[in-house]
Design an enzyme around this catalytic site. Sequence first.
Site, short mmCIF file in Angstrom:
data_model
loop_
_atom_site.label_atom_id
_atom_site.label_comp_id
_atom_site.label_asym_id
_atom_site.label_seq_id
_atom_site.Cartn_x
_atom_site.Cartn_y
_atom_site.Cartn_z
CB CYS A 75 -0.91 0.00 1.23
SG CYS A 75 -1.90 -1.50 1.38
CB SER A 101 5.01 -3.33 2.49
OG SER A 101 5.75 -4.51 2.66
CB CYS A 102 1.41 0.48 4.70
SG CYS A 102 0.39 1.93 4.37
CB VAL A 103 5.98 2.87 1.94
CG1 VAL A 103 6.68 1.63 2.47
CG2 VAL A 103 5.58 2.65 0.49
#
Length: 122
Positions: A75, A101-103
């Site tokens: 994401c 994963s969220c960055v």
Amino acid sequence: MKLIQTDNAPGAIGPYSQAFATNGLVYTSGQIPVDPANGEVPEGIAAQAEQSCKNVGAILEAAGSGFDRVIKTTCFLADMGDFAAFNEVYARYFVSKPARSCVAVKTLPKNVLCEIEAIAEV
């Protein structure tokens, strides 16, 4: 490899495909919150997260998969301050809690607030 294409999600805005399936998995391209019916982007992170999830769901369905078979998501948020509001919507779709994963990124296509990509079993 099998190309996955559906009119129920926005078409690619560059030299890529919506998704490919291979070896029992489907890999989606990142889905931004463009409504495939009219090409518009809704206002606000909640509405944009909702549309991005719907777009991912349409591609998963076209591949013969679904949210319950997602293994991993990535994401992207334009502002990490939107993390809680994004998660609230995301959690309604990805109920199996896949790896994620969220960055935060500097800018997303069409200046949207979020983008979601997924890997799922077919």
